[in-house]
Design a protein around this motif. Structure first.
Motif, PDB file in Angstrom:
ATOM      1  N   LYS A 192       0.882  -1.172  -0.037  1.00 45.50           N
ATOM      2  CA  LYS A 192      -0.069   0.176  -0.185  1.00 45.50           C
ATOM      3  C   LYS A 192       0.825   1.346  -0.045  1.00 45.50           C
ATOM      4  O   LYS A 192       0.304   2.414  -0.507  1.00 45.50           O
ATOM      5  N   VAL A 193       2.096   1.105   0.502  1.00 39.69           N
ATOM      6  CA  VAL A 193       3.166   2.524   0.602  1.00 39.69           C
ATOM      7  C   VAL A 193       3.807   2.432  -0.952  1.00 39.69           C
ATOM      8  O   VAL A 193       4.197   3.323  -1.133  1.00 39.69           O
ATOM      9  N   LYS A 194       4.361   1.285  -1.070  1.00 36.10           N
ATOM     10  CA  LYS A 194       5.648   1.015  -2.268  1.00 36.10           C
ATOM     11  C   LYS A 194       4.942   1.065  -3.529  1.00 36.10           C
ATOM     12  O   LYS A 194       5.808   1.427  -4.249  1.00 36.10           O
ATOM     13  N   ASN A 195       3.595   0.808  -3.789  1.00 40.01           N
ATOM     14  CA  ASN A 195       3.261   0.679  -5.155  1.00 40.01           C
ATOM     15  C   ASN A 195       3.048   2.032  -5.807  1.00 40.01           C
ATOM     16  O   ASN A 195       2.631   3.195  -5.313  1.00 40.01           O
ATOM     17  N   GLY A 196       3.706   2.321  -7.107  1.00 41.08           N
ATOM     18  CA  GLY A 196       3.507   3.551  -7.757  1.00 41.08           C
ATOM     19  C   GLY A 196       4.319   4.671  -7.405  1.00 41.08           C
ATOM     20  O   GLY A 196       3.830   5.897  -7.441  1.00 41.08           O
ATOM     21  N   ILE A 197       5.377   4.574  -6.605  1.00 39.44           N
ATOM     22  CA  ILE A 197       5.962   5.828  -6.179  1.00 39.44           C
ATOM     23  C   ILE A 197       7.541   5.494  -6.553  1.00 39.44           C
ATOM     24  O   ILE A 197       7.846   4.334  -6.954  1.00 39.44           O
ATOM     25  N   THR A 198       8.260   6.428  -6.443  1.00 39.39           N
ATOM     26  CA  THR A 198       9.817   6.359  -6.839  1.00 39.39           C
ATOM     27  C   THR A 198      10.699   6.059  -5.727  1.00 39.39           C
ATOM     28  O   THR A 198      10.277   5.906  -4.608  1.00 39.39           O
ATOM     29  N   VAL A 199      11.873   5.432  -6.061  1.00 41.01           N
ATOM     30  CA  VAL A 199      12.722   4.902  -4.841  1.00 41.01           C
ATOM     31  C   VAL A 199      13.140   5.938  -3.710  1.00 41.01           C
ATOM     32  O   VAL A 199      13.109   5.763  -2.576  1.00 41.01           O
ATOM     33  N   GLU A 200      13.138   7.302  -4.286  1.00 37.60           N
ATOM     34  CA  GLU A 200      13.402   8.466  -3.269  1.00 37.60           C
ATOM     35  C   GLU A 200      12.407   8.758  -2.503  1.00 37.60           C
ATOM     36  O   GLU A 200      12.472   9.054  -1.323  1.00 37.60           O
ATOM     37  N   GLU A 201      10.960   8.451  -3.003  1.00 34.85           N
ATOM     38  CA  GLU A 201       9.726   8.537  -2.297  1.00 34.85           C
ATOM     39  C   GLU A 201       9.824   7.920  -1.156  1.00 34.85           C
ATOM     40  O   GLU A 201       9.341   8.071  -0.062  1.00 34.85           O
ATOM     41  N   LEU A 202       9.991   6.435  -1.557  1.00 32.25           N
ATOM     42  CA  LEU A 202       9.696   5.121  -0.716  1.00 32.25           C
ATOM     43  C   LEU A 202      10.750   5.288   0.264  1.00 32.25           C
ATOM     44  O   LEU A 202      10.596   5.166   1.659  1.00 32.25           O
ATOM     45  N   LYS A 203      12.179   5.632  -0.099  1.00 32.83           N
ATOM     46  CA  LYS A 203      12.968   6.004   1.042  1.00 32.83           C
ATOM     47  C   LYS A 203      12.816   7.211   2.222  1.00 32.83           C
ATOM     48  O   LYS A 203      12.826   6.705   3.423  1.00 32.83           O
ATOM     49  N   ALA A 204      12.134   8.123   1.614  1.00 31.23           N
ATOM     50  CA  ALA A 204      11.536   9.360   2.457  1.00 31.23           C
ATOM     51  C   ALA A 204      10.489   8.653   3.682  1.00 31.23           C
ATOM     52  O   ALA A 204      10.644   9.056   4.708  1.00 31.23           O
TER      53      ALA A 204
END
Length: 540
Positions: free
Chosen positions: A491-503
């Motif tokens: 629910k968090v990691k789908n459809g976002i960039t690596v940098e967004e997920l890291k944040a």
């Protein structure tokens, strides 16, 4: 150390009472159901005053039949006032009696405060033996959310100043539109983790509902996070004059128009992204207000209330479903609106002091080369996970409210089969939290692993934080990186960039690292990342 003498209050022969010590005292007037707690340097004179006031004010008359006088050599004026404050707050939660005090008394600050609080530990046991309280250990009360987030709690000077600023802003009409085509200005209270935003929010709600100018207004306290919402609902359910129905979700805002909305944890208000099963409710809320899918929960609050008070910490955003900081600020600062800003910057939760929270973010985001030490705070990095678990167990037995927590770096295997182990670290098996709301108060769950869905906004005495294999340290690039294969919250990691997920992952760990009141224990799964943390955190 203390002496508790009980006197018959019914025959009013106060001058015949034999008071053992000529010191300040704390007293409890009670009739088996109601109780009043006070402090005085002349208990006989005070007993007469209560009796006289009771006769004059028939509507406020309580038929007390006993007066318990607590005195002894430690009783000076300042600690007596401190004990009065503690007893009022604790006995309200204990519920042996209905406490009829109109306020919590004074909360003085003085040099020997810790000494007198150690004496108070012994006093509580004497009160329990005498049948004046029913909770055997007052730490049970202090650890409860009913105590921490009570609207009756005594605010610090900084928190009281914030509450006063909010009320004055509302009273003065500062937030009202200056021209017919303008919008109302929300009141935005910013503050780091631990500055007391939730206590101010609950106290503000109670003040408004108790004030004759606002008691007939339609007011609600909003939480997007269902875990925090259920905890505060439980507090309100047990607070006279309030109801759990006063604490609502954002989608309930769309059902009727409100005069005033207080929104705590406003950084968790959601937009139409990565909502999972909640998308059905999100769509319903937009349809109800005639909005399209581009609108969000902040839009709902702004459109369906006359006055908005938002408590906000953008650093605690941990999911792409949260409205981004850029979107949040753009909405509030848009033309013809603006905000009324208020800052809360005194650290109240974490005994490490004001520099601790910024330091945690600086370390996680690699923005510092300084190594800070924190007096009176148990801050340790463990190289052995079992050692950390054992150390946390000792703290749990000593004071309670000590829990393990980590990011979503392990699958939830037990969701489908309760017999399966979710997490195994160095041969130690642990299951994920079996519930979200009420998890902290479930003593059977203290061996479980807390998640970002159970702990935001709540306090621990000690936090045992495991930084999982979703975070690693690349020595060649000298950089903290994420391992997407070891992160299991789709629910968090789908459809976002690596940098967004890291944040989001870094912010999640920052939330955990700022939960502990007295201490934070840390274990890091990645060896290289542990070496990095050793530069900044004392290791065990």
């Amino acid at each position: 150390m203390f002496k508790i003498e009980t006197y018959d209050y019914t025959n009013k022969n106060f001058d015949e009472w034999d008071i053992p010590f000529d010191y300040h005292c704390v007293y409890i007037l009670e009739n088996g159901k109601e109780a009043y707690i006070g402090e005085t340097n002349n208990s006989i004179r005070r007993a007469k005053e209560h009796a006289s006031n009771s006769q004059k004010n028939k509507n406020k008359k309580y038929l007390f039949n006993k007066m318990h006088i607590i005195t002894g050599s430690p009783m000076e004026e300042t600690p007596a006032k401190h004990y009065e404050n503690l007893l009022i707050k604790l006995m309200k939660v204990d519920k042996k009696f209905h406490i009829v005090n109109g306020s919590d008394g004074q909360k003085p600050h003085y040099q020997r405060k810790n000494d007198f609080e150690r004496h108070f530990d012994k006093l509580w046991f004497q009160l329990e033996e005498k049948g004046l309280v029913k909770t055997k250990e007052f730490n049970t009360i202090i650890n409860s959310n009913a105590y921490k987030y009570s609207p009756h709690t005594t605010l610090t000077e900084e928190q009281h100043k914030t509450l006063t600023s909010i009320v004055h802003t509302i009273d003065s009409g500062e937030t009202l539109p200056h021209e017919p085509t303008f919008n109302t200005r929300p009141i935005l209270i910013r503050g780091d983790a631990g500055t007391g935003k939730t206590v101010v929010a609950t106290s503000l709600f109670h003040y408004l509902k108790s004030n004759e100018r606002y008691r007939d207004k339609k007011i609600a306290l909003v939480y997007a996070n269902p875990c925090t919402r259920s905890e505060i609902q439980e507090v309100f359910k047990n607070t006279e004059g309030l109801s759990k129905k006063d604490v609502i979700s954002p989608v309930e805002v769309t059902k009727q128009h409100y005069d005033i909305i207080i929104c705590d944890e406003a950084q968790r208000l959601r937009r139409g992204k990565n909502l999972g099963m909640y998308y059905v409710h999100f769509k319903t809320g937009n349809v109800r207000l005639g909005f399209d899918k581009t609108h969000d929960e902040l839009d709902w609050i702004m459109a369906n209330s006359n006055c908005q008070i938002l408590f906000y910490d953008g650093k605690q955003s941990t999911s792409p479903s949260d409205i981004t900081r850029e979107q949040f600020e753009e909405r509030l600062y848009e033309r013809k609106r603006g905000i009324r800003p208020i800052e809360l910057d005194e650290q109240m939760r974490i005994k490490a002091g004001d520099s601790y929270v910024p330091y945690i973010y600086d370390v996680l985001y690699q923005k510092t080369t300084n190594n800070l030490a924190f007096e009176n705070y148990d801050f340790k990095l463990f190289t052995s996970f079992s050692d950390m678990v054992n150390a946390l167990d000792v703290k749990e037995k000593d004071m309670g409210l000590c829990r393990l927590c980590t990011g979503y770096a392990w699958e939830w295997k037990g969701k489908e089969d309760n017999k399966l182990v979710d997490i195994c670290i160095d041969g130690v098996n642990i299951k994920w939290n079996s519930q979200t709301g009420g998890w902290l108060s479930n003593l059977n769950a203290k061996k479980e692993m807390g998640s970002i869905y159970t702990l935001p906004g709540l306090d621990l005495n000690y936090a045992g934080v495991i930084i999982g294999p979703d975070l690693v340290f690349d020595k060649l690039d000298n950089m903290i990186k994420i391992n997407k294969d070891n992160f299991f919250d789709n629910k968090v990691k789908n459809g976002i960039t690596v940098e967004e997920l890291k944040a989001y992952i870094l912010n999640t760990y920052a939330v955990f690292l700022t939960r502990g009141i007295r201490g934070t224990y840390i274990y890091v799964c990645d060896d290289n990342l542990r070496e990095y943390f050793e530069r900044y955190i004392p290791y065990y």
